[in-house]
Scaffold this motif. Structure first.
Motif, PDB file in Angstrom:
ATOM      1  N   LEU A  47      42.234  45.016  51.447  1.00  0.00           N
ATOM      2  CA  LEU A  47      41.359  44.191  49.906  1.00  0.00           C
ATOM      3  C   LEU A  47      40.352  44.795  50.637  1.00  0.00           C
ATOM      4  O   LEU A  47      39.138  44.328  51.611  1.00  0.00           O
ATOM      5  CB  LEU A  47      41.995  42.687  50.513  1.00  0.00           C
ATOM      6  N   VAL A  48      39.588  44.817  48.774  1.00  0.00           N
ATOM      7  CA  VAL A  48      37.827  44.382  48.805  1.00  0.00           C
ATOM      8  C   VAL A  48      37.519  43.084  49.173  1.00  0.00           C
ATOM      9  O   VAL A  48      37.060  42.475  48.589  1.00  0.00           O
ATOM     10  CB  VAL A  48      37.393  45.411  48.106  1.00  0.00           C
ATOM     11  N   THR A  49      36.613  42.975  50.638  1.00  0.00           N
ATOM     12  CA  THR A  49      36.541  41.865  51.316  1.00  0.00           C
ATOM     13  C   THR A  49      34.619  41.607  50.874  1.00  0.00           C
ATOM     14  O   THR A  49      34.039  42.406  51.235  1.00  0.00           O
ATOM     15  CB  THR A  49      36.962  41.127  52.216  1.00  0.00           C
ATOM     16  N   GLY A  64      36.227  51.084  46.299  1.00  0.00           N
ATOM     17  CA  GLY A  64      37.738  51.475  45.442  1.00  0.00           C
ATOM     18  C   GLY A  64      38.919  51.171  46.863  1.00  0.00           C
ATOM     19  O   GLY A  64      38.418  51.270  48.246  1.00  0.00           O
ATOM     20  N   SER A  65      40.370  50.431  46.389  1.00  0.00           N
ATOM     21  CA  SER A  65      40.670  50.537  46.860  1.00  0.00           C
ATOM     22  C   SER A  65      42.360  50.054  45.737  1.00  0.00           C
ATOM     23  O   SER A  65      42.440  50.326  45.174  1.00  0.00           O
ATOM     24  CB  SER A  65      40.639  48.671  47.523  1.00  0.00           C
ATOM     25  N   ILE A  66      43.236  50.134  47.013  1.00  0.00           N
ATOM     26  CA  ILE A  66      44.631  49.873  46.757  1.00  0.00           C
ATOM     27  C   ILE A  66      44.869  48.615  45.962  1.00  0.00           C
ATOM     28  O   ILE A  66      45.981  48.673  45.314  1.00  0.00           O
ATOM     29  CB  ILE A  66      46.123  51.274  47.236  1.00  0.00           C
ATOM     30  N   THR A  84      38.515  40.793  46.511  1.00  0.00           N
ATOM     31  CA  THR A  84      37.824  38.873  46.036  1.00  0.00           C
ATOM     32  C   THR A  84      37.041  38.221  45.205  1.00  0.00           C
ATOM     33  O   THR A  84      36.245  39.536  45.094  1.00  0.00           O
ATOM     34  CB  THR A  84      37.796  38.427  47.224  1.00  0.00           C
ATOM     35  N   THR A  85      37.344  37.566  44.597  1.00  0.00           N
ATOM     36  CA  THR A  85      35.930  36.920  44.055  1.00  0.00           C
ATOM     37  C   THR A  85      34.438  37.007  44.830  1.00  0.00           C
ATOM     38  O   THR A  85      33.694  37.097  43.793  1.00  0.00           O
ATOM     39  CB  THR A  85      36.924  36.050  43.389  1.00  0.00           C
ATOM     40  N   LEU A  86      34.430  36.753  45.935  1.00  0.00           N
ATOM     41  CA  LEU A  86      33.281  36.417  46.526  1.00  0.00           C
ATOM     42  C   LEU A  86      32.801  37.820  46.629  1.00  0.00           C
ATOM     43  O   LEU A  86      31.848  38.334  46.230  1.00  0.00           O
ATOM     44  CB  LEU A  86      32.927  36.226  47.956  1.00  0.00           C
ATOM     45  N   ALA A  87      33.493  39.058  46.618  1.00  0.00           N
ATOM     46  CA  ALA A  87      33.231  40.621  47.415  1.00  0.00           C
ATOM     47  C   ALA A  87      32.534  40.826  45.717  1.00  0.00           C
ATOM     48  O   ALA A  87      31.709  41.386  45.732  1.00  0.00           O
ATOM     49  CB  ALA A  87      34.228  40.944  47.332  1.00  0.00           C
ATOM     50  N   ALA A 124      35.961  49.114  42.599  1.00  0.00           N
ATOM     51  CA  ALA A 124      37.246  49.884  41.698  1.00  0.00           C
ATOM     52  C   ALA A 124      38.448  49.565  42.966  1.00  0.00           C
ATOM     53  O   ALA A 124      38.373  49.409  43.817  1.00  0.00           O
ATOM     54  CB  ALA A 124      37.711  51.192  41.318  1.00  0.00           C
ATOM     55  N   GLY A 125      39.637  48.785  42.356  1.00  0.00           N
ATOM     56  CA  GLY A 125      40.726  48.211  42.899  1.00  0.00           C
ATOM     57  C   GLY A 125      41.944  48.734  42.086  1.00  0.00           C
ATOM     58  O   GLY A 125      42.303  49.602  40.981  1.00  0.00           O
TER      59      GLY A 125
END
Length: 252
Positions: A192-194, A210-212, A216-219, A231-232
């Motif tokens: 996760l992009v945290t 970017g992440s597969i 998160t909302t905060l990130a 990008a996610g």
């Protein structure tokens, strides 16, 4: 390209197939406990994949704001289950960040984005490069996490660990040791992009992450305020842009 694979250990196991079973050997990720001491005092104890501990230590100290560059380190001594660091400022033990602030009694907390750097890079990356890099990450089913740091000319660092944050610290630490210009790079991770991933990118000056998986909302909120592109859900032919899509070519 700097590439360091996680260490695997071969162990006995007993697979069950219906009512039948047979003993065999399987390779599983290695894990070790490492205590980090900075200027003679304990700073952290971490669970890691073995290997590449100089890169991990450099990235961790940078992320914790104990150092600003590798030259701030006087020496690193790596022993079994222990890393001892001397910095050029002997009174520097922890720089633990001021960006996470607690309310009265610690009942509330928030991110002080004013104390975080803002991304000012004009770097642009193609969506095809991001999705291509996603194929270099390990899927969550493998039980390990991956961080890939790259520029438009190719991969700069590739690291895997049992924890995504540690993999990112290794990649950033390796790039710091090579004096990489982070403003021309992107980071692709398997986790996760945290907010912690965003904070590390902001400290290093990495303009795109970017992440597969998702963010998160905060990130997303912090990245939007500090001009970091996120990008996610990266796949071979797809991605979702959460913040600052102007850096991603081919995003319409």
């Amino acid at each position: 390209m700097q590439q360091d694979t996680f260490q695997e250990i071969t162990t006995d196991c007993l697979p069950l197939d219906g009512e039948k079973s047979h003993r065999e050997q399987r390779s599983i990720p290695g894990e070790t406990v490492v205590a980090l001491f900075v200027n003679g005092r304990h700073a952290a104890t971490t669970l890691l994949s073995p290997g590449s501990l100089e890169e991990y230590t450099t990235g961790y100290l940078f992320a914790e704001e104990i150092i600003r560059r590798p030259e701030d380190i006087e020496s690193i001594r790596i022993e079994e289950n222990r890393i001892s660091v001397l910095t050029k400022n002997p009174f520097r033990i922890t720089g633990r960040r001021r960006t996470i602030l607690a309310g009265c009694g610690g009942s509330t907390s928030y991110i002080d984005t004013a104390s975080l750097p803002s991304i000012e890079s004009d770097y642009r990356v193609s969506s095809s490069l991001l999705t291509s890099l996603s194929s270099q990450t390990c899927s969550p089913e493998h039980g390990i996490e991956t961080a890939v740091l790259a520029g438009n000319d190719g991969i700069i660092a590739w690291y895997a660990d049992i924890d995504c944050t540690s993999a990112v610290d290794r990649a950033i630490g390796s790039a710091l040791l090579k004096q990489t210009d982070f403003s021309r790079t992107c980071l692709v991770i398997s986790g996760l992009v945290t907010s912690e991933m965003v904070r590390r990118c902001l400290l290093a000056g990495i303009p795109v992450i970017g992440s597969i998986r998702a963010a998160t909302t905060l990130a997303v909120r912090i990245a939007a305020e500090q001009h970091l592109s996120v990008a996610g859900f990266l796949t071979d032919d797809n991605l979702c842009l959460f913040t600052h899509p102007e850096r991603i070519r081919g995003s319409g």
